[in-house]
Design an enzyme around this catalytic site. Structure first.
Site, PDB file in Angstrom:
ATOM      1  N   LYS A 167       0.859  -1.187   0.000  1.00  0.00           N
ATOM      2  CA  LYS A 167       0.000   0.000   0.000  1.00  0.00           C
ATOM      3  C   LYS A 167       0.889   1.228   0.000  1.00  0.00           C
ATOM      4  CE  LYS A 167      -1.617   2.221   3.310  1.00  0.00           C
ATOM      5  NZ  LYS A 167      -0.787   3.337   3.752  1.00  0.00           N
ATOM      6  N   THR A 178       2.506   6.458   4.586  1.00  0.00           N
ATOM      7  CA  THR A 178       2.984   5.155   5.042  1.00  0.00           C
ATOM      8  C   THR A 178       3.099   4.215   3.857  1.00  0.00           C
ATOM      9  OG1 THR A 178       1.834   5.411   7.119  1.00  0.00           O
ATOM     10  CG2 THR A 178       2.540   3.211   6.566  1.00  0.00           C
TER      11      THR A 178
END
Ligand code: ADP
Ligand code: MG
Length: 687
Positions: A167, A178
């Site tokens: 991701k 992130t």
């Protein structure tokens, strides 16, 4: 997607987010060697602090990943929660708590909803399959695209598989972004060499992302190897190690590139190559400096061929780091166009600008100070980036599907911006009052729900500023689909349907498409009137010899349209005509649009279609005159369905229509953008 032997995956909605999947499991039936690379942030999240102490290691069975909460800056409870989830999952899987690693992503400072997670674990474990997609979905936050990858290769005569889920950064803002990735392989490799191989892979992949130049509290890249491929274990340097490392580097590179392309606010992927540098480290650092330069990124957003900023970024970074390179002695290429070679080169800025509108912008800087090269990935810097990060918390809103989306309301912009926007818009708008405009509705805008809605809003906006629109729709992709369903076959020939079955055509066009469009338009305003060319003999036609069921227009019932327009109605016309002897004929909608435009004295004719506009060798022709258009048809540049539009355009423009626009219907609000901005988004044809 195939996955390495012995791995299973699961993903489900555990209630950490409102509706979307938020808990993922990566599991190996047999113990794995494992390694990880983590954020260097001193405020690292609890799962990171827990995992990095224990890696590289052996005996790992599972990785548990949650989205929705970062479990960072959550105090001692943070680590307690990680331990509790490790123990609970271990019990479920029948392994030891030491065999479990955890990752989290989401909002910083929010404690983990541990009760919900523990409750969901049995179901998560039961749901394990060899399909990694549900797990990849569950780790997404503001990602708009799924990120999975797969490689297969030979190590010492055995076939080895490697797969990964990843991701990216929702926000292109370092402290909030992130990256999580879990890579799985059935290769046999010792923990130390797995770790070394991951470190090598990071350099040209996740560490070459400028959007995440500074790491978040949660970045974790994990790799698990269970040895099930049966190769002699890699325990040192050599050919086997090199093959494995190359595949890992390659897959990480793919995933990192996808992260850059999907950065929030980003509209384009920026790929920078630096060659001819003294060392790889210098090449990589300079590539990252270019990909991370705000001025370069803003220029990429605006498709502004301002190449000076590229060398300025190189020089700036090289200067502060005292690198032995001379930016003035270099070659710079943007989208394959050489713009600098020891001095500025002549190039056509309009052509380069068109090339820079592509979703991938490539920059190459060739220095002359050595053999080393490296690349970096980044993205452009859009208005959305500033808007989003200027007031991050209040501009992200919870979407009905449980995800987050951006709050695009104009009220979020600065007062000065709003003022200039209004002044610009109003002066344009006043020019359009009372004018007529025919819009041919076709292509993707006809099928995708969100585009349909945006098209209907645009039409209503045009009406509200006093423009009088008329909509002519085609059969488009839906027609092919419907006829395929009814007959089992359909062929699209030269932008027209073959074989035509008049009754079926009429059913789909007038009964299906027209009526749906009218319903949608009347949600915005109660003015849309659905018309077939048969209504009041609106479209008189004669058969085209040799083309069964096809007709060409002989006359448009102008008085009927005038009456509707004067009353403030919005005619929505399906391209079905009627012959003198009462036969139903199918007419090409592009031609209908042109004839209707001529009949009502429209000043504009707009074709909404599936391509960026009229193209030559893949490049957008943003402005053309009739002669240029005719030669583009003659020299074979324009063919198929676009040729029909070109011919209809010539007919309209020579008959008195002021402007024809060919607009990309895949972009929301493209009609408004083409009409109300100086330089539109598609092709403009004027006499
Ligand atoms: P619509 O449903 O909008 O009428 P068509 O398929 O009939 O769409 O016409 C558009 C198609 O014309 C494009 O998708 C493309 O395949 C084709 N085409 C041929 N030449 C060109 C060109 N020079 N520029 C753009 N499109 C072209
Ligand atoms: Mg067509």
């Amino acid at each position: 997607m195939r996955v390495p032997i012995g791995f299973q995956f699961a993903g489900l909605h555990a209630g950490l987010k409102s509706t979307r999947k938020d808990l993922a499991l990566v599991y190996s039936e047999t113990p794995c060697t494992a390694a990880g690379c983590f954020t260097e942030n001193l405020a690292a999240a609890a799962p990171v602090r827990d995992a990095r102490e224990r890696l590289p290691s052996e005996g790992i069975f599972a990785v548990l990943i949650n989205s929705g909460s970062a479990n960072a800056l959550t105090g001692p409870k943070g680590l307690d929660d990680v331990r509790a989830s490790r123990e609970a999952l271990a019990k479920e899987l029948g392994c030891s708590a030491d065999a479990v690693l955890c990752c989290s992503t989401g909002v910083i400072g929010h404690p983990l909803p541990i009760a919900k997670m523990l409750h969901a674990l049995p179901k998560l474990c039961l749901g394990r399959t060899v399909d990694p997609v549900p797990a990849a979905e569950a780790i997404m936050t503001t990602d708009t695209r799924l990120k999975v990858g797969f490689r297969t290769f030979e190590v010492a005569g055995k076939t080895v598989m490697l797969s990964g889920i990843c991701k990216g950064s929702g926000m292109v803002q370092p402290s909030l972004a992130t990256v999580l990735a879990v890579l799985t392989t059935d290769c046999a490799i010792s923990p130390e060499w797995l770790a070394s191989s991951l470190r090598e892979a990071m350099g040209s992949s996740f560490n070459s992302l400028s959007v995440d130049g500074d790491m978040s509290t949660n970045d974790s890249i994990l790799v698990l190897a269970n040895g099930r491929a049966g190769n002699a274990a890699i325990t040192g340097p050599g050919e086997d190690y090199d093959v494995f490392s190359a595949a890992l580097t390659d897959l990480c590179g793919q995933l990192a590139r996808e992260v850059a392309a999907d950065g929030e606010g980003a509209t384009k992927l920026l790929e920078v190559d630096v060659k001819g540098a003294p060392t790889v480290a210098i090449a990589r650092d300079l590539a990252r400096a270019v990909a991370g330069s705000n001025l370069v990124k803003a220029a990429v957003f605006g498709a502004d061929p301002n190449w000076g900023r590229i060398l300025a970024a190189v020089g700036g970074r090289a200067g502060t780091q005292r690198y032995p390179v001379d930016p003035a002695r270099s070659r710079v290429t943007v989208q394959g166009v050489e713009v600098y070679a020891d001095g500025p080169l002549w190039h056509d800025p309009t052509a380069l600008k068109a090339k820079m509108r592509e979703p991938l912008v490539r920059v190459l800087v060739e220095l002359s100070q050595g053999p080393a090269e490296a690349h970096a990935w980044g993205c452009d810097l859009s208005y959305d980036y500033v808007k989003l990060n200027a007031d991050y918390t209040s501009l992200l809103v919870q979407a009905p599907d449980g995800g987050v989306s951006r709050d695009n309301r104009l009220s979020n912009y600065s007062p000065a911006f709003k003022t200039s926007l209004l002044v610009g818009a109003l002066s344009y708008i006043s020019k359009f009052r009372g004018q007529r405009c025919v819009i041919k509705y076709g292509g993707a805008a006809m099928v995708k729900e969100s585009l349909k809605a945006s098209f209907c809003r645009d039409v209503e906006l045009l009406r509200s500023v006093g423009l009088q629109p008329i909509v002519v729709h085609g059969g488009g992709p839906e027609m092919v689909h419907a006829i395929e369903k009814l007959t089992g076959r359909a062929d699209y020939v030269d932008g027209q349907l073959d074989p035509p079955d008049p009754l079926m055509m009429e059913m789909v066009l007038s009964g299906g498409i027209n009526s749906e469009l009218v319903t949608l338009l009347n949600r915005e305003a109660e003015a849309a009137v659905g018309l077939s060319g048969k209504d009041a003999n609106l479209l008189r036609a004669k058969p085209i010899p040799g083309e069964e069921g096809q007709g060409e227009i002989t006359r448009v019932n102008k008085d009927f349209l005038e009456m509707l327009l004067k009353q403030g109605y919005l005619p929505v016309i399906s391209p079905v005509g009627i012959s003198e002897d009462g036969r139903t004929l199918n007419i090409n909608a592009d031609r209908v649009a042109a004839e209707v435009a001529l009949a009502v004295g429209a000043s504009k004719l707009i074709f909404l279609t599936d391509v960026a506009g009229m193209l030559r060798n893949g490049e957008l022709l943003s402005e053309l005159n009739v002669a240029e258009l005719q030669s583009a048809v003659a020299d074979g540049t324009v063919t198929g369905g676009m040729r029909v539009k070109a011919e209809a355009s010539v007919r309209a423009l020579t008959g008195g229509v002021d402007r024809v626009h060919i607009v990309d219907g895949r972009i929301p609000n493209s009609v408004i953008a083409e009409l109300f901005t100086d330089r539109g988004v598609g092709t403009l044809v004027a006499p």
